[in-house]
Design a protein around this motif. Structure first.
Motif, PDB file in Angstrom:
ATOM      1  N   ALA A 722     -12.760  14.774  -9.328  1.00 44.34           N
ATOM      2  CA  ALA A 722     -13.264  15.732 -10.320  1.00 44.34           C
ATOM      3  C   ALA A 722     -14.688  16.174 -10.002  1.00 44.34           C
ATOM      4  CB  ALA A 722     -13.206  15.111 -11.721  1.00 44.34           C
ATOM      5  N   THR A 723     -15.524  15.262  -9.475  1.00 44.08           N
ATOM      6  CA  THR A 723     -16.936  15.599  -9.250  1.00 44.08           C
ATOM      7  C   THR A 723     -17.151  16.424  -7.995  1.00 44.08           C
ATOM      8  OG1 THR A 723     -17.221  13.434  -8.158  1.00 44.08           O
ATOM      9  CG2 THR A 723     -17.791  13.592 -10.503  1.00 44.08           C
ATOM     10  N   ARG A 724     -16.121  16.610  -7.167  1.00 43.99           N
ATOM     11  CA  ARG A 724     -16.284  17.475  -5.996  1.00 43.99           C
ATOM     12  C   ARG A 724     -16.579  18.920  -6.409  1.00 43.99           C
ATOM     13  NH1 ARG A 724     -11.268  14.985  -4.216  1.00 43.99           N
ATOM     14  NH2 ARG A 724     -11.756  13.108  -3.019  1.00 43.99           N
ATOM     15  N   HIS A 725     -16.131  19.305  -7.595  1.00 47.21           N
ATOM     16  CA  HIS A 725     -16.332  20.671  -8.070  1.00 47.21           C
ATOM     17  C   HIS A 725     -17.458  20.769  -9.098  1.00 47.21           C
ATOM     18  CE1 HIS A 725     -12.516  21.462  -6.075  1.00 47.21           C
ATOM     19  NE2 HIS A 725     -11.973  20.459  -6.764  1.00 47.21           N
ATOM     20  N   SER A 726     -18.267  19.702  -9.232  1.00 44.04           N
ATOM     21  CA  SER A 726     -19.339  19.713 -10.231  1.00 44.04           C
ATOM     22  C   SER A 726     -20.480  20.617  -9.775  1.00 44.04           C
ATOM     23  CB  SER A 726     -19.859  18.289 -10.438  1.00 44.04           C
ATOM     24  OG  SER A 726     -21.008  18.293 -11.265  1.00 44.04           O
ATOM     25  N   PRO A 727     -21.097  21.374 -10.679  1.00 42.89           N
ATOM     26  CA  PRO A 727     -22.232  22.240 -10.300  1.00 42.89           C
ATOM     27  C   PRO A 727     -23.493  21.446  -9.970  1.00 42.89           C
ATOM     28  CG  PRO A 727     -21.877  22.323 -12.663  1.00 42.89           C
ATOM     29  CD  PRO A 727     -20.732  21.543 -12.088  1.00 42.89           C
ATOM     30  N   LEU A 728     -23.542  20.164 -10.370  1.00 42.80           N
ATOM     31  CA  LEU A 728     -24.695  19.322 -10.089  1.00 42.80           C
ATOM     32  C   LEU A 728     -24.320  18.241  -9.082  1.00 42.80           C
ATOM     33  CD1 LEU A 728     -26.096  18.735 -13.709  1.00 42.80           C
ATOM     34  CD2 LEU A 728     -26.872  20.417 -12.041  1.00 42.80           C
ATOM     35  N   VAL A 748     -12.018   6.636 -20.955  1.00 38.14           N
ATOM     36  CA  VAL A 748     -13.260   6.510 -20.191  1.00 38.14           C
ATOM     37  C   VAL A 748     -13.428   7.718 -19.272  1.00 38.14           C
ATOM     38  CG1 VAL A 748     -14.442   5.142 -18.433  1.00 38.14           C
ATOM     39  CG2 VAL A 748     -13.330   4.004 -20.350  1.00 38.14           C
ATOM     40  N   TYR A 749     -12.337   8.171 -18.658  1.00 39.11           N
ATOM     41  CA  TYR A 749     -12.400   9.339 -17.775  1.00 39.11           C
ATOM     42  C   TYR A 749     -12.905  10.572 -18.526  1.00 39.11           C
ATOM     43  CZ  TYR A 749     -10.754  13.241 -14.900  1.00 39.11           C
ATOM     44  OH  TYR A 749     -10.680  14.398 -14.184  1.00 39.11           O
ATOM     45  N   PHE A 750     -12.332  10.853 -19.679  1.00 34.25           N
ATOM     46  CA  PHE A 750     -12.748  12.052 -20.411  1.00 34.25           C
ATOM     47  C   PHE A 750     -14.137  11.895 -21.013  1.00 34.25           C
ATOM     48  CE2 PHE A 750      -8.196  13.292 -20.409  1.00 34.25           C
ATOM     49  CZ  PHE A 750      -8.373  14.551 -19.880  1.00 34.25           C
ATOM     50  N   CYS A 751     -14.551  10.668 -21.332  1.00 39.12           N
ATOM     51  CA  CYS A 751     -15.942  10.464 -21.744  1.00 39.12           C
ATOM     52  C   CYS A 751     -16.894  10.843 -20.610  1.00 39.12           C
ATOM     53  CB  CYS A 751     -16.155   8.999 -22.140  1.00 39.12           C
ATOM     54  SG  CYS A 751     -15.611   8.582 -23.791  1.00 39.12           S
ATOM     55  N   LEU A 752     -16.572  10.406 -19.400  1.00 42.12           N
ATOM     56  CA  LEU A 752     -17.432  10.716 -18.264  1.00 42.12           C
ATOM     57  C   LEU A 752     -17.394  12.211 -17.935  1.00 42.12           C
ATOM     58  CD1 LEU A 752     -16.616   7.580 -16.106  1.00 42.12           C
ATOM     59  CD2 LEU A 752     -18.748   8.075 -17.289  1.00 42.12           C
ATOM     60  N   MET A 753     -16.227  12.841 -18.084  1.00 43.14           N
ATOM     61  CA  MET A 753     -16.155  14.289 -17.869  1.00 43.14           C
ATOM     62  C   MET A 753     -16.995  15.030 -18.915  1.00 43.14           C
ATOM     63  SD  MET A 753     -14.370  15.010 -15.203  1.00 43.14           S
ATOM     64  CE  MET A 753     -15.287  13.609 -14.550  1.00 43.14           C
ATOM     65  N   GLU A 754     -16.966  14.536 -20.129  1.00 46.76           N
ATOM     66  CA  GLU A 754     -17.785  15.139 -21.194  1.00 46.76           C
ATOM     67  C   GLU A 754     -19.261  14.992 -20.857  1.00 46.76           C
ATOM     68  OE1 GLU A 754     -17.678  17.399 -24.437  1.00 46.76           O
ATOM     69  OE2 GLU A 754     -15.940  16.053 -24.450  1.00 46.76           O
ATOM     70  N   ALA A 755     -19.659  13.829 -20.334  1.00 44.98           N
ATOM     71  CA  ALA A 755     -21.053  13.606 -19.954  1.00 44.98           C
ATOM     72  C   ALA A 755     -21.466  14.540 -18.817  1.00 44.98           C
ATOM     73  CB  ALA A 755     -21.247  12.147 -19.546  1.00 44.98           C
ATOM     74  N   LEU A 756     -20.574  14.755 -17.844  1.00 51.39           N
ATOM     75  CA  LEU A 756     -20.885  15.661 -16.740  1.00 51.39           C
ATOM     76  C   LEU A 756     -21.017  17.102 -17.235  1.00 51.39           C
ATOM     77  CD1 LEU A 756     -18.653  14.340 -13.823  1.00 51.39           C
ATOM     78  CD2 LEU A 756     -21.145  14.305 -13.974  1.00 51.39           C
ATOM     79  N   GLN A 757     -20.099  17.517 -18.135  1.00 53.68           N
ATOM     80  CA  GLN A 757     -20.196  18.864 -18.684  1.00 53.68           C
ATOM     81  C   GLN A 757     -21.489  19.034 -19.473  1.00 53.68           C
ATOM     82  OE1 GLN A 757     -16.625  19.448 -20.949  1.00 53.68           O
ATOM     83  NE2 GLN A 757     -15.283  19.333 -19.152  1.00 53.68           N
ATOM     84  N   ASN A 758     -21.870  18.008 -20.224  1.00 54.98           N
ATOM     85  CA  ASN A 758     -23.110  18.053 -20.999  1.00 54.98           C
ATOM     86  C   ASN A 758     -24.311  18.192 -20.069  1.00 54.98           C
ATOM     87  OD1 ASN A 758     -24.534  17.451 -23.721  1.00 54.98           O
ATOM     88  ND2 ASN A 758     -25.449  15.976 -22.321  1.00 54.98           N
ATOM     89  N   ALA A 759     -24.296  17.439 -18.949  1.00 56.94           N
ATOM     90  CA  ALA A 759     -25.401  17.544 -17.993  1.00 56.94           C
ATOM     91  C   ALA A 759     -25.433  18.923 -17.354  1.00 56.94           C
ATOM     92  CB  ALA A 759     -25.258  16.460 -16.923  1.00 56.94           C
ATOM     93  N   GLY A 760     -24.251  19.482 -17.030  1.00 53.87           N
ATOM     94  CA  GLY A 760     -24.212  20.812 -16.443  1.00 53.87           C
ATOM     95  C   GLY A 760     -24.767  21.879 -17.368  1.00 53.87           C
ATOM     96  N   LYS A 761     -24.573  21.697 -18.683  1.00 55.67           N
ATOM     97  CA  LYS A 761     -25.054  22.696 -19.639  1.00 55.67           C
ATOM     98  C   LYS A 761     -26.540  22.556 -19.938  1.00 55.67           C
ATOM     99  CE  LYS A 761     -20.653  23.087 -22.159  1.00 55.67           C
ATOM    100  NZ  LYS A 761     -19.966  22.825 -23.455  1.00 55.67           N
ATOM    101  N   HIS A 762     -27.037  21.312 -20.037  1.00 55.29           N
ATOM    102  CA  HIS A 762     -28.354  21.102 -20.627  1.00 55.29           C
ATOM    103  C   HIS A 762     -29.378  20.439 -19.703  1.00 55.29           C
ATOM    104  CE1 HIS A 762     -26.418  22.162 -24.382  1.00 55.29           C
ATOM    105  NE2 HIS A 762     -25.547  21.165 -24.254  1.00 55.29           N
ATOM    106  N   ALA A 763     -28.950  19.822 -18.591  1.00 57.02           N
ATOM    107  CA  ALA A 763     -29.909  19.055 -17.792  1.00 57.02           C
ATOM    108  C   ALA A 763     -30.839  19.959 -16.989  1.00 57.02           C
ATOM    109  CB  ALA A 763     -29.153  18.113 -16.850  1.00 57.02           C
TER     110      ALA A 763
END
Length: 842
Positions: A722-728, A748-763
């Motif tokens: 999943a993280t191969r396509h992450s913008p960060l 746990v997987y969807f929690c981590l995906m939610e955390a990655l999406q949150n970082a992509g939007k706000h970090a």
């Protein structure tokens, strides 16, 4: 004929076993009313035996008549419970106790000590069956009836039964019935205590089941897409390539191949359409609940009738949950009711939205229904939107499901409803009475949400005030009358006051359970001592005796609570014996009648206020402890249903439209092959490209619904894919990971995906993300980003973080958040009780 009528009446009182999965409140309420009915029957039988034994006094027949009236009320309450009218049943139960208590006391004032607790009993039963407004109105009515009762018992002379009835009879009645009603009060407190614990546990389990069911549905949809439409698209793309190849070498074979391709695409489109309708039926969003259910009933394998009364449009989360509850019930009837069964669905919007599902099938044992996953799913769905589900079944008697969404739940969801209802003015007036009483009492407590130690301290201060007042009055009377017992009373009051001062110093600590035990002992000793000295205080002493068990509901564990219950009953027996058999110190004989009546009225109203407020606090605790879990459960269901709508929309607007276009294009290409082969080649090229795009779109949608790497290779591989396509930039470090139950891995997987999406939007653009996974002593994760961070309160209130909290809580895990402006964001999650290689379910 007469025998059959009696049996029919008894069967109606006994009824079927009514089940409320997770918390069988209806069954408990009916059992409680039946116990009260049994006590009334025993009392009437006893008085009848006295009459038959030669005591032909008219008062016996009068009391028997009142008891029969009470029995009629209780029978009516049982029938209301059978009709799922819980609030009405509690009101009828209360009226039966109140009418009989006031009537008997007006005839026989000596019954005041026996009937004081009977006034309090209904509101204790109502704690777990009413909302705030209705319970407060009932508490207001309790205060008014209790005040009227003690005034009638203390002021009115009655009809002179005290002079004609033997004292032994009056003593026997009090000695039997005061402990009996105390047992009922203790049982009501015990039920509230059990409900306080069981409801929170049931909500936790329900939330976990809802999350697991949503993830199973994800997996099912992904598997259906992979094994159905995706494979058909792969085959269709291959057929399009073959048709292009045959176009140059054997054009005559390309036409039939394209015809088969067109048929396959139509079947694939129909399959996707059925899948999308099963995910979220379009009639529901377009026309509402009634139309969607009628459409489902038309396609049901068994004859199904749908009737609706006053049903309109509701928020999507209400409509979708009730729809799937009834579809699940219909599927259950198809599986288990039998070939000749029929089903009927009734919807009604009157003082809330309710449904009634009945089938004429074979029925079953109630225990089988209680353990079935289908009924549990229905109960979870309905409970998540604030409703209740009850089930009535027996072998050979079919199955009946009754769901009710109260007016308060509809209004909290944004449905506008008129507040006018029958008896609304009376409810408002009683509610105002209780608000006044509660305001006065909370001013005494100096807090609207007092700690249990504050309750204990207030109770001890109240007893201290009564003791000091009694001691002062005794000294004043002794100075004028020089009666020795007055001096003894003053000395006893001084001794009790010293003990209370010592207890108050002990209560200043922070140990709740010992403080409650100490307070209970002092309270019981105070009630017993007061009754020994002044038997006229028996009505007040009975209320004081039950205060510890009411206080303990929300704060003691089961074993210690049972000890308090036993102490309460023993204290009630001792207080009753003292009040009826001991002569006291002559306060009633030496003091003016108005003074005795005034003291008794004031004390009873004081005791009734404290007991009622404790009942109110138990209700508040019962609601508050479950409220956070209820909100979490509702969010999980709403999120799952939003996802259903999104998947249905993606299928409808994406793959379905591409399949329809491809089917049309295949037919066009088929005609061109026959009439204009030169133009057929570009059409086949476009057809192949459209099929490839539809295949990729469907594959991406399926992977987003449930990642295949997760089921095949586990959490680490799914995250890396999943993280191969992450913008960060994302760094993943894993230690000691194995395979875990599916519900743990997916959450746990969807929690981590939610955390990655949150970082992509706000970090921020230059941020990086690090994920540490550890499988030692459970499963834990640590997600950090080097972004901008933010204020913790703003981040905690976001939907993404809330969803993560809900998901982790549903699998028994915890989530902590650390952040600050410019300090990035750190999320740590932990699921205990897991080891590497764990399989199966939690």
């Amino acid at each position: 004929m007469e025998g059959r009528g009696v049996r029919r009446l008894l069967a109606g009182l006994r009824g079927h076993e009514i089940i409320e999965i997770g918390a069988p409140e209806w069954e408990r309420l009916r059992t409680y009313v039946q116990v009260d009915l049994a006590g009334v029957a025993v009392a009437a039988l006893w008085l009848g035996v006295l009459w038959a034994g030669g005591r032909r006094e008219g008062w016996l027949l009068g009391i028997v008549a009142l008891l029969l009236v009470m029995a009629a009320f209780l029978v009516r309450a049982i029938r209301l419970i059978r009709g799922y009218r819980r609030f009405a049943a509690v009101v009828v139960f209360a009226l039966s106790n109140w009418v009989v208590a006031v009537a008997v006391t007006s005839v026989a004032p000596f019954a005041l000590g026996t009937l004081t607790l009977a006034v309090l009993l209904p509101v204790l039963v109502a704690v777990q069956h009413m909302n705030h407004v209705r319970l407060s109105a009932m508490l207001g009515a309790t205060m008014l009836v209790g005040t009227a009762l003690v005034v009638v018992g203390s002021v009115t002379p009655g009809v002179g039964l005290e002079e004609t009835v033997p004292k032994a009879v009056m003593d026997a009645l009090a000695i039997v019935f005061i402990p009996f009603i105390t047992v009922l009060v203790s049982l009501a407190a015990w039920q509230n205590h059990r409900m306080l614990v069981a409801r929170a546990e049931a909500l936790r389990e329900s939330r976990a089941r809802l999350v697991a069911a949503a993830d199973r549905e994800r997996c099912r949809i992904e598997r259906t897409l992979h094994e159905g439409a995706q494979r058909r698209l792969v085959a269709a793309a291959e057929q399009a390539r073959q048709a292009r190849r045959l176009l140059g070498v054997a054009p005559g074979r390309a036409g039939p191949l394209l015809a088969r391709l067109s048929d396959d695409l139509q079947e694939a489109g129909a399959e996707l359409r059925d899948l999308a309708h099963g995910i979220y039926p379009p009639q529901l969003g377009q026309h509402g609940l009634e139309t969607a259910l009628r459409a489902a009933a038309r396609h049901a394998p068994i004859p199904t009738a749908v009737r609706a009364d006053g049903v309109g449009r509701y928020p999507p989360e209400i409509e979708i949950n009730i729809y799937f509850c009834l579809v699940e019930a219909l599927q259950n009837a198809v599986k288990h009711a039998g070939d000749q069964a029929t089903a009927a669905i009734a919807l009604q919007d009157r003082n809330g939205l309710s449904f009634d599902f009945r089938d004429t099938g074979v029925g079953c044992e109630p225990g089988l229904v209680r353990g079935g996953t289908g009924m549990t799913n229905i109960n979870d769905r309905l409970g998540a939107i604030g409703g209740t589900l009850t089930i009535d079944t027996r072998p050979g008697g079919g199955l009946r499901l009754h769901g009710h969404l109260p007016r308060s739940a509809l209004e909290s969801a944004g449905v506008q409803r008129s507040r006018q209802e029958q008896g609304g003015a009376v409810l408002d007036a009683l509610h105002a009475v209780w608000r006044l009483v509660a305001r006065l009492y909370t001013n005494l407590q100096r807090s609207t949400h007092p700690h249990p130690l504050q309750y204990i301290a207030t109770g001890l201060w109240t007893i201290l005030g009564v003791v000091l007042g009694a001691g002062t009055v005794a000294l004043a009377l002794f100075s004028g009358a020089q009666v020795p017992w007055l001096l003894a009373l003053a000395g006893g009051c001084g001794t009790v006051a010293l003990l209370i001062v010592v207890a108050l110093r002990t209560v200043k600590g922070d140990r709740v359970e010992p403080a409650i035990g100490l307070s209970a002992g002092i309270t019981w000793c105070y009630a017993f001592t007061l009754t020994v000295l002044v038997p006229a205080a028996l009505p007040y002493a009975t209320l004081v005796t039950v205060s510890p068990v009411l206080l303990s509901v929300a704060f003691l564990r089961r074993r210690r609570f049972k000890a308090i219950m036993g102490g309460t009953v023993a204290a009630a027996v001792a207080v009753t014996l003292a009040g009826r058999l001991l002569p006291g110190v002559g306060f009633r004989e030496s003091a003016p009648r108005w003074l005795v009546a005034g003291v008794v009225v004031a004390l009873v109203v004081l005791g009734l206020t404290r007991a009622s407020y404790l009942a109110w606090h138990n209700h508040v605790m019962l609601v508050a402890r479950a409220e956070a879990l209820q909100e979490s459960r509702a969010r999980m269901v709403a999120a799952a249903d939003r996802e259903r709508r999104e998947i249905e929309r993606d299928l409808h607007d994406g793959a379905q439209q591409r399949l329809v276009a491809a089917a049309v294009q295949s037919r066009v290409a088929q005609r061109l092959v026959d009439c204009d082969p030169g133009r057929a080649a570009p059409a086949l090229a476009r057809l192949h490209d459209d099929l490839s795009e539809a295949q990729a779109e469907l594959r991406g949608l399926a992977h987003g619904i449930y990642p295949p790497h997760l089921a095949e290779s586990g959490l680490e591989e799914a995250l890396r894919a999943a993280t191969r396509h992450s913008p960060l930039p994302v760094v993943i470090r894993a230690r000691g990971l194995g395979r875990y139950p599916p519900e743990v891995e997916i959450n746990v997987y969807f929690c981590l995906m939610e955390a990655l999406q949150n970082a992509g939007k706000h970090a921020g653009e230059g941020a990086t993300v690090t994920i540490d996974l550890c499988g030692r002593d459970g499963l834990s994760f640590d997600v950090r980003d080097t972004g901008d961070g933010g204020h913790p309160s703003l981040i905690r209130s976001g939907h993404g973080i809330t969803n993560m909290y809900d998901r982790m809580g549903a699998i028994g895990g915890t989530l902590t958040l650390e952040t600050g402006p410019g300090a990035g964001l750190r999320l740590r999650g932990y699921v205990p009780g897991l080891g590497a290689g764990t399989r199966g379910t939690l």
